[in-house]
Motif scaffolding. Structure first.
Motif, PDB file in Angstrom:
ATOM      1  N   GLU A   1       0.823  -1.209   0.000  1.00 55.35           N
ATOM      2  CA  GLU A   1       0.000   0.000   0.000  1.00 55.35           C
ATOM      3  C   GLU A   1       0.862   1.268   0.000  1.00 55.35           C
ATOM      4  O   GLU A   1       0.493   2.295  -0.585  1.00 55.35           O
ATOM      5  N   LYS A   2       2.045   1.188   0.625  1.00 57.26           N
ATOM      6  CA  LYS A   2       2.955   2.321   0.598  1.00 57.26           C
ATOM      7  C   LYS A   2       3.585   2.493  -0.784  1.00 57.26           C
ATOM      8  O   LYS A   2       3.840   3.614  -1.236  1.00 57.26           O
TER       9      LYS A   2
ATOM     10  N   ARG B   1      19.812   3.681  -3.839  1.00 57.27           N
ATOM     11  CA  ARG B   1      20.423   3.366  -2.563  1.00 57.27           C
ATOM     12  C   ARG B   1      19.540   2.370  -1.837  1.00 57.27           C
ATOM     13  O   ARG B   1      18.352   2.229  -2.145  1.00 57.27           O
ATOM     14  N   ALA B   2      20.088   1.709  -0.851  1.00 55.14           N
ATOM     15  CA  ALA B   2      19.329   0.712  -0.100  1.00 55.14           C
ATOM     16  C   ALA B   2      18.112   1.343   0.567  1.00 55.14           C
ATOM     17  O   ALA B   2      18.159   2.480   1.036  1.00 55.14           O
ATOM     18  N   ALA B   3      17.019   0.583   0.566  1.00 55.15           N
ATOM     19  CA  ALA B   3      15.781   0.918   1.290  1.00 55.15           C
ATOM     20  C   ALA B   3      14.925   1.988   0.622  1.00 55.15           C
ATOM     21  O   ALA B   3      13.912   2.406   1.187  1.00 55.15           O
ATOM     22  N   ILE B   4      15.293   2.446  -0.578  1.00 55.49           N
ATOM     23  CA  ILE B   4      14.458   3.444  -1.254  1.00 55.49           C
ATOM     24  C   ILE B   4      14.223   3.087  -2.725  1.00 55.49           C
ATOM     25  O   ILE B   4      14.054   3.969  -3.567  1.00 55.49           O
ATOM     26  N   ALA B   5      14.197   1.797  -3.042  1.00 56.01           N
ATOM     27  CA  ALA B   5      14.038   1.386  -4.435  1.00 56.01           C
ATOM     28  C   ALA B   5      12.770   1.949  -5.081  1.00 56.01           C
ATOM     29  O   ALA B   5      12.821   2.436  -6.215  1.00 56.01           O
ATOM     30  N   PRO B   6      11.590   1.903  -4.423  1.00 56.26           N
ATOM     31  CA  PRO B   6      10.402   2.474  -5.064  1.00 56.26           C
ATOM     32  C   PRO B   6      10.527   3.973  -5.310  1.00 56.26           C
ATOM     33  O   PRO B   6      10.077   4.475  -6.339  1.00 56.26           O
ATOM     34  N   TYR B   7      11.141   4.686  -4.366  1.00 57.93           N
ATOM     35  CA  TYR B   7      11.360   6.124  -4.555  1.00 57.93           C
ATOM     36  C   TYR B   7      12.252   6.368  -5.766  1.00 57.93           C
ATOM     37  O   TYR B   7      11.951   7.206  -6.628  1.00 57.93           O
ATOM     38  N   ALA B   8      13.358   5.628  -5.852  1.00 60.73           N
ATOM     39  CA  ALA B   8      14.266   5.772  -6.987  1.00 60.73           C
ATOM     40  C   ALA B   8      13.557   5.459  -8.296  1.00 60.73           C
ATOM     41  O   ALA B   8      13.741   6.153  -9.309  1.00 60.73           O
ATOM     42  N   ALA B   9      12.729   4.408  -8.291  1.00 58.51           N
ATOM     43  CA  ALA B   9      11.979   4.054  -9.496  1.00 58.51           C
ATOM     44  C   ALA B   9      11.024   5.163  -9.896  1.00 58.51           C
ATOM     45  O   ALA B   9      10.895   5.505 -11.086  1.00 58.51           O
ATOM     46  N   SER B  10      10.349   5.750  -8.908  1.00 59.58           N
ATOM     47  CA  SER B  10       9.399   6.823  -9.214  1.00 59.58           C
ATOM     48  C   SER B  10      10.109   8.036  -9.795  1.00 59.58           C
ATOM     49  O   SER B  10       9.619   8.660 -10.741  1.00 59.58           O
ATOM     50  N   LYS B  11      11.268   8.372  -9.254  1.00 58.04           N
ATOM     51  CA  LYS B  11      11.975   9.554  -9.723  1.00 58.04           C
ATOM     52  C   LYS B  11      12.658   9.321 -11.074  1.00 58.04           C
ATOM     53  O   LYS B  11      12.814  10.254 -11.870  1.00 58.04           O
TER      54      LYS B  11
END
Length: 254
Positions: free
Chosen positions: A108-109, A152-162
């Protein structure tokens, strides 16, 4: 001779601008002469930010809407166009972060993050672009990230979105440049904002960042001002589909 960076008479909508980088960019646009429309979901925080900015002499409007809700967006864009004036500059800045290892990342996040960081760029840009296309001009600036080109570790969805924001920026430029629009992105590095508070308060990460960044420090939110004013101005008239990194040379070094 008038300055090519003068934005007097222009109106700029900045999403996610009640605090942090969005508010800093809105302040810079106002200082260059633009009328600014601040946006956030939290009407109270938005009103406080607008009041503070207006106290500096800026012409400011506050329009609360949710960038993940298309009905809310369409109503807001119509209100701005009809009651405040044509949107000349759009800065898509609304975003969020959630840190977790990918195998434990709550689905969901993931959905919420993609909706906020990526889908919102389409949601807001499409109705705004239609007005800009009818006028034959307009500037759209999307907030990308240092993570648009790395991870970077622990932010894969953020990196994908950006990464996706960077590429939809290029796609928007290709589709809309023939209609007189300029669409570019700003990719901030590590800035000392509320979004990064957990990192800036971590001594180990802070030491790593200062050593890893050639300029040896975090960015300050006001240091995005020059980049957003430049891309919003006539000085950037032939710049289209470009991602401008503002990262203290972080991405330039191995």
């Amino acid at each position: 001779m008038p300055s090519p960076f003068d934005l007097t008479g222009k109106r700029a909508l900045v999403t996610g601008s009640s605090r942090g980088l969005g508010l800093a960019m809105a302040k810079a646009l106002a200082e260059a002469g633009a009328t600014v429309v601040l946006n956030a979901r939290d009407a109270v925080a938005l009103g406080a930010a607008a009041q503070d900015l207006a106290a500096t002499g800026a012409t400011v409007h506050a329009v609360a809407f949710d960038v993940t809700n298309r009905e809310s967006i369409n109503e807001a864009i119509k209100h701005i166009e009809d009651e405040i004036g044509p949107i000349d500059i759009l800065v898509n800045n609304a975003g969020m972060q959630f840190r977790s290892s990918l195998e434990s990342f709550p689905p969901e996040k993931f959905d919420q993050l993609i909706a906020t960081n990526l889908t919102s760029v389409f949601n807001v840009s499409q109705p705004v672009s239609r007005h800009m296309i009818s006028r034959g001009q307009g500037k759209i600036i999307n907030t990308c990230s240092l993570m648009s080109g790395m991870a970077r570790a622990a932010i894969a969805p953020y990196a994908a979105s950006k990464a996706a924001v960077a590429n939809i920026t290029r796609g928007m430029a290709v589709d809309w440049a023939p209609h007189g629009l300029n669409v570019n992105g700003i990719a901030p590095g590590y800035f000392a904002t509320e979004l990064n508070e957990s990192l800036s308060k971590n001594p180990k990460f802070n030491s790593w960042l200062e050593a890893r960044t050639p300029m040896g420090r975090w960015g300050r939110p006001e240091e995005l001002g020059g980049a957003v004013v430049f891309l919003a101005s006539g000085a950037a008239s032939f710049i289209n589909g470009h991602i401008l990194y503002v990262d203290g040379a972080f991405s330039a070094t191995a």
